[in-house]
Design a protein around this motif. Structure first.
Motif, short mmCIF file in Angstrom:
data_model
loop_
_atom_site.label_atom_id
_atom_site.label_comp_id
_atom_site.label_asym_id
_atom_site.label_seq_id
_atom_site.Cartn_x
_atom_site.Cartn_y
_atom_site.Cartn_z
N ALA A 15 1.21 -1.34 0.13
CA ALA A 15 -0.11 -0.32 0.00
C ALA A 15 0.74 1.50 0.08
O ALA A 15 0.95 1.97 -0.89
N LEU A 16 1.78 1.72 1.01
CA LEU A 16 2.88 2.19 0.85
C LEU A 16 3.39 2.41 -0.24
O LEU A 16 3.78 3.43 -1.15
N ALA A 17 3.54 1.42 -1.35
CA ALA A 17 4.44 1.67 -2.76
C ALA A 17 3.92 1.96 -3.14
O ALA A 17 4.07 3.03 -4.57
N ARG A 18 1.98 2.16 -3.17
CA ARG A 18 0.94 2.63 -4.31
C ARG A 18 1.03 3.89 -4.04
O ARG A 18 1.49 4.74 -4.48
N ALA A 19 1.29 4.04 -2.96
CA ALA A 19 1.18 6.02 -2.34
C ALA A 19 1.93 6.36 -3.08
O ALA A 19 2.14 7.77 -3.67
N LEU A 20 3.65 6.00 -2.70
CA LEU A 20 4.76 6.96 -3.35
C LEU A 20 4.70 6.52 -4.36
O LEU A 20 5.05 7.65 -5.30
N ALA A 21 4.59 5.89 -5.40
CA ALA A 21 3.99 6.44 -7.07
C ALA A 21 3.41 6.30 -7.01
O ALA A 21 3.88 7.46 -8.37
N ALA A 22 2.22 7.10 -6.72
CA ALA A 22 1.49 7.78 -7.14
C ALA A 22 1.69 8.94 -6.87
O ALA A 22 1.61 10.48 -7.38
N ALA A 23 2.86 9.56 -5.52
CA ALA A 23 3.32 10.77 -5.69
C ALA A 23 4.88 11.50 -7.05
O ALA A 23 5.32 12.39 -6.23
N GLY A 24 4.78 9.90 -7.28
CA GLY A 24 5.88 10.39 -7.89
C GLY A 24 7.87 10.37 -7.30
O GLY A 24 7.87 11.19 -7.25
N ALA A 25 7.36 9.72 -6.09
CA ALA A 25 8.98 9.76 -5.39
C ALA A 25 9.41 8.83 -5.90
O ALA A 25 8.93 7.85 -6.21
N ASP A 26 10.87 9.09 -5.19
CA ASP A 26 12.06 8.31 -5.70
C ASP A 26 12.68 7.95 -4.41
O ASP A 26 12.80 7.88 -2.97
N ALA A 230 1.68 3.36 12.15
CA ALA A 230 1.28 2.06 11.90
C ALA A 230 0.06 2.07 10.64
O ALA A 230 -0.45 1.26 9.41
N GLU A 231 0.05 3.17 9.80
CA GLU A 231 -0.82 4.07 8.93
C GLU A 231 0.31 4.74 7.56
O GLU A 231 1.02 5.37 7.92
N VAL A 232 -0.05 4.26 6.75
CA VAL A 232 0.62 4.70 5.00
C VAL A 232 0.60 5.99 5.35
O VAL A 232 2.15 7.07 4.91
N ALA A 233 -0.56 6.61 5.46
CA ALA A 233 0.00 8.27 5.57
C ALA A 233 -0.09 9.09 6.66
O ALA A 233 1.28 10.36 5.80
N GLU A 234 0.88 8.72 7.71
CA GLU A 234 1.48 9.21 8.61
C GLU A 234 2.46 8.74 8.01
O GLU A 234 3.41 9.65 8.16
N VAL A 235 3.18 7.52 7.42
CA VAL A 235 4.63 7.36 6.94
C VAL A 235 4.72 8.36 5.72
O VAL A 235 6.29 9.52 5.56
N MET A 236 3.94 8.84 4.87
CA MET A 236 4.04 9.68 4.23
C MET A 236 4.34 11.02 4.46
O MET A 236 4.86 12.02 3.58
N ALA A 237 3.13 11.67 5.23
CA ALA A 237 4.12 12.25 5.81
C ALA A 237 5.75 12.68 6.45
O ALA A 237 6.53 13.24 6.13
N TRP A 238 5.65 11.35 7.29
CA TRP A 238 6.91 11.43 7.64
C TRP A 238 8.29 11.89 7.10
O TRP A 238 9.10 12.63 7.23
N LEU A 239 7.87 11.15 5.93
CA LEU A 239 8.79 11.02 4.86
C LEU A 239 9.56 12.08 4.00
O LEU A 239 10.34 13.00 3.28
#
Ligand code: 3Y8
Ligand code: NAP
Length: 247
Positions: A15-26, A230-239
């Protein structure tokens, strides 16, 4: 732009990989190479061990990784320990992405045990029909008990892993209706499982509850203190600003 390494192999990691790809993250996704054909990820992917802590340190430096997300399974303790050591040595921020452990609800007949050996000891003396949902590692010890075992594996084993067993090949995440049918078709009387948490592996527990089947649940291995979300959104914010705020 933060360049991150995702240690994967779980529903949450995908799920995190999908969020990172959608955000165009490196970001780079990493599998251990435990299964013959892991599910493809929408990120550049590497497969195989790093070569212990030193191998991971060399990788972090060579790939100029700015942050590591350990989204491995709660039972992938060695990978998590190595990530803690390597990130501390290189000074790269590390965060864990991990779902909470399962907690018994109304109607659950669970026995909590500390490890595989205790799970073997917790099985009944009378012959039973046991759904051993712990994968292909750590099976040998169960041969000492005179039960019929149902095994669910990702890849076909080269030889029957236990003297009296049935093997089904399937890849999670699983659903409760399918697992209910599986337990009934194989006349299962007991389940042994890891306290994996999350949705990908809980179907058999839901099915066991509806059949009032006893479950022997193996506790997660202890890990050194580290920060976990515990949540993908929290990890995206942390990144966005990865800081190793410690525990
Ligand atoms: C290789 C990636 C996703 C990820 C799905 C989760 C768990 C659903 C349910 C049962 C229990 C078990 C096992 C299981 C499930 C998730 C998740 C999970 C449990 C893949 C995957 C990899 C692995 C490795 C594999 C282990 C094995 C464990 C089977 C991919 C499919 C028992 C653990 O054949 C082997 O060597 C299998 C080894 C480690 C446990 C073990 O010790 O044998 N998972 N599972 C990852 C890599 O190479 O780095 O191949 O695509 C992922 C998943 N399997 O995409 O949604 O919710 O995250 N996997 C357990 O959890 O109890 C099966 O039958 O109910
Ligand atoms: P483990 O015992 O903690 O790790 C053993 C070694 O495998 C590690 O030291 C590392 O090798 C390598 N490794 C593990 N995960 C890796 C990753 N994501 N990327 C690169 N190398 C990795 O791990 P495990 O319990 O065998 O689990 C292996 C993978 O399957 C993990 O990614 C985990 O998320 C997934 N998985 C495990 C379970 C389970 O029940 N254990 C369930 C579902 C999914 P080096 O030391 O050489 O770097």
């Amino acid at each position: 732009m933060t360049r991150s390494l995702i240690l994967g192999g779980t529903t949450e990691a995908s799920a995190l990989a999908r969020a990172l790809a959608a955000a165009g993250a490196d970001a780079v996704f990493s599998y251990a190479g435990r299964t013959e054909a892991p599910v493809a990820q929408p990120l550049p992917t590497r497969i195989g061990g790093f070569g212990g802590v030193d191998g991971l340190i060399a990788y972090l430096r060579a790939e100029k990784i700015d942050a590591v997300v350990d989204a491995t399974h709660p039972f992938a303790a060695q990978m998590s320990r190595n990530a803690i050591m390597a990130c501390a040595r290189v000074g790269v921020p590390l965060i864990g992405l991990q779902r909470p452990a399962w907690r018994a609800g109304e109607g659950d007949l669970w026995t909590h045990v500390a490890d595989i050996q205790s799970a073997i000891a917790a099985l009944p003396d009378q012959p039973a029909r046991v759904f051993l949902a712990i994968g292909k590692q750590n099976l040998a010890g169960f041969a000492a008990r005179p039960h019929h075992y149902l095994l669910r594996l990702v890849d076909a084993p080269s030889a029957p892993p236990l003297p009296d067993c049935t093997v089904v090949l399937a890849r999670g995440p699983f659903d409760a209706a399918q697992d209910l049918a599986l337990l009934q078709a194989h006349r299962i009387s007991h389940i042994v499982a890891k306290n994996a948490g999350g949705a990908g592996a809980e179907a058999k527990l839901i099915a066991a509850r509806s059949l009032s089947l006893p479950v022997i649940l193996i506790d997660r291995p202890k890990l050194p203190a580290r920060r976990v979300l515990a949540e993908v959104a929290e990890v995206m914010a942390w990144l966005d600003h990865p800081t190793d705020l410690g525990v």
